[in-house]
Design an enzyme around this catalytic site. Structure first.
Site, PDB file in Angstrom:
ATOM      1  CE  LYS A 127      -4.156  -2.004   0.332  1.00 60.11           C
ATOM      2  NZ  LYS A 127      -5.202  -1.898  -0.687  1.00 60.11           N
TER       3      LYS A 127
ATOM      4  CD  GLU B 233     -10.598   3.654   0.894  1.00 58.45           C
ATOM      5  OE1 GLU B 233     -10.640   4.908   0.807  1.00 58.45           O
ATOM      6  OE2 GLU B 233      -9.855   2.946   0.169  1.00 58.45           O
TER       7      GLU B 233
ATOM      8  CB  SER C  80      -0.095  -7.974  -1.092  1.00 58.08           C
ATOM      9  OG  SER C  80      -0.961  -8.805  -0.339  1.00 58.08           O
TER      10      SER C  80
HETATM   11  C1  LIG Z   1      -1.732  -6.918   2.665  1.00 54.90           C
HETATM   12  C2  LIG Z   1      -2.885  -6.606   1.764  1.00 54.90           C
HETATM   13  N1  LIG Z   1      -2.962  -7.230   0.575  1.00 54.90           N
HETATM   14  C3  LIG Z   1      -3.987  -6.985  -0.273  1.00 54.90           C
HETATM   15  C4  LIG Z   1      -4.999  -6.111   0.050  1.00 54.90           C
HETATM   16  C5  LIG Z   1      -6.116  -5.915  -0.911  1.00 54.90           C
HETATM   17  O1  LIG Z   1      -6.029  -4.725  -1.629  1.00 54.90           O
HETATM   18  P1  LIG Z   1      -5.698  -4.711  -3.162  1.00 54.90           P
HETATM   19  O2  LIG Z   1      -6.591  -5.705  -3.824  1.00 54.90           O
HETATM   20  O3  LIG Z   1      -6.015  -3.322  -3.569  1.00 54.90           O
HETATM   21  O4  LIG Z   1      -4.269  -5.053  -3.340  1.00 54.90           O
HETATM   22  C6  LIG Z   1      -4.951  -5.421   1.278  1.00 54.90           C
HETATM   23  C7  LIG Z   1      -5.994  -4.456   1.659  1.00 54.90           C
HETATM   24  O5  LIG Z   1      -6.090  -3.975   2.729  1.00 54.90           O
HETATM   25  C8  LIG Z   1      -3.868  -5.682   2.154  1.00 54.90           C
HETATM   26  O6  LIG Z   1      -3.772  -5.084   3.347  1.00 54.90           O
END
Ligand SMILES: Cc1ncc(COP(=O)(O)O)c(C=O)c1O
Length: 400
Positions: free
Chosen positions: A92, A114, A380
């Site tokens: 993020k 948000e 992620s």
């Molecule tokens: C670690 C992590 N991965 C993925 C996501 C999902 O978001 P996005 O689909 O935008 O990557 C989030 C959302 O809070 C997250 O905290």
């Protein structure tokens, strides 16, 4: 060739999806953001400053790691792009630092957003601290209870956390609440949307800011393996970490792209957030996308063990890529996610975010069915935020 240059069009459409459906009082603000992104946001000064921040503050490039123990167990070669090692613990921050930099160039004093799992909130609070700006984060009461370490972090970083107590008290309502607050202060604040969702230009901007993940990973993977991966995969909430990874590979014919969404507890409406599997074209939060709706056509209640995936809509670009057949979308249950969460922790010494564990679960399934393939996953985020929730509700997992 040239997919990224061709999509979206000038009005922010990916095929039939996307656009900007705004209340009249916000039209000029979004036009200003779009102009700022296309001029300032692509200027050499902006990109140099962003490059500096990424290297010296965020700790980029994050590594690609060959998960050797998991690979041995599964029978395929699984590689992880370690966004969990990005400063503040998830991908993020890639778009938050860039959105905040843009806000600074636009003369804004405050960032509003948000958050679901709290990772976007923590990342934005981090960016606000870095740039000396105010920060206001809206978060559903259910997510506040589930992700309490991130609430503490946001407060320590100086952000105001606004609890959202209406409706499902989760991510959708947090967006509603943040939009409402932004309406009253749009002259001085930027609504720094947390994924590739929302009205144009956010799906474009956030994708571009996240593409650093894919371009780094592609170079790193080529250096390690000597050829491109057979499969790449990422979890899908709104879809920003997935679009970040996909961006660099989308024109590569031999690479299969996979998005992994939450099947939650089952296939009935309300038990999952599997928008790509069960959604129909609709409108939410000022843009068109695939959407889960109830009998009256309103956004449906959704569920996922991962708060960051708990959204009835999805990015317009994913909706388009699904209908075009360019990406395969899969749904993984809460139980499969938990099993992957424990597995990666035990086998590799990496505790993943529950969101990211969805992608790991898919890689394990796919690897077992396709021995010998190479699979690159976007890890992620890290799972520190989830450890209390997981251990209090499900224990420490089965050994081995
Ligand atoms: C670690 C992590 N991965 C993925 C996501 C999902 O978001 P996005 O689909 O935008 O990557 C989030 C959302 O809070 C997250 O905290």
């Amino acid at each position: 060739m040239g997919y990224l240059k061709n999509y979206p069009n000038k009005e922010g459409y990916f095929g039939e999806f996307g656009g900007a459906f705004l209340p009249p009082e916000l039209e000029s603000q979004f036009a200003e953001i779009n102009k700022a992104y296309l001029t300032l946001g692509r200027s050499a000064d902006f990109l140099n400053e962003l490059r500096y921040i990424r290297k010296h503050y965020q700790g980029r490039p994050t590594p690609v790691y060959y998960a050797h123990n998991l690979s041995r167990e599964v029978g395929a070669h699984i590689y992880l792009k370690r966004e969990d090692l990005n400063h503040s613990g998830a991908h993020k921050l890639n778009h938050c630092m860039a959105e905040a930099l843009l806000a600074k160039h636009m003369g804004k004093a405050k960032l509003i957003a948000e958050t679901g799992a709290g990772q976007h909130g923590v990342a934005l609070a981090t960016a606000a601290a870095y740039f000396g700006m105010e920060c206001e984060i809206h978060m559903g009461e259910i997510d506040i209870a589930k992700e309490s370490p991130n609430v503490t972090r946001m407060k320590l970083l100086g952000a105001e956390v606004v609890p959202v107590g209406f409706g499902g008290r989760s991510l959708k309502e947090a967006v509603d609440s943040a939009f409402q607050s932004y309406l009253g202060q749009a002259d001085t604040a930027l609504f720094a949307i947390g994924s590739v969702v929302g009205p144009h230009p956010f799906p474009l901007m956030v994708r571009d800011f996240q593409s650093v993940v894919g371009f780094e990973a592609k170079e790193q993977f080529l250096e390690m393996v000597g050829e491109l991966p057979d499969q790449i995969g990422a979890c899908i909430g709104g879809g920003s970490n997935a679009m970040g990874l996909f961006s660099a590979f989308i024109d590569d014919e031999g690479v299969c792209l996979n998005g992994v969404e939450p099947l939650g507890k089952g296939t009935k409406l309300g038990e999952h957030s599997a928008t790509m599997t069960f959604g129909k074209p609709g409108m939410i939060h000022g843009f068109k996308c695939l959407l889960l709706t109830d009998d009256e056509g309103n956004p449906a209640p959704v569920h996922s063990i991962a708060s960051g995936l708990d959204y009835p809509g999805v990015g317009p670009e994913h909706s388009f890529l699904k209908t075009e057949g360019k990406v395969n979308y899969h749904a993984v249950s809460d139980d499969e996610t938990l099993a992957a969460f424990y597995k990666l922790s035990r086998l590799e010494g990496i505790i993943p975010a529950l969101e990211s564990a969805h992608a790991v679960a898919w890689a394990m399934q796919h690897g077992r069915e396709n021995p010998g393939q190479t699979i690159l996953i976007n890890l992620s985020g890290r799972g520190d935020k989830d450890i209390d929730y997981v251990t209090e509700n499900f224990g420490f997992g089965v050994k081995g």
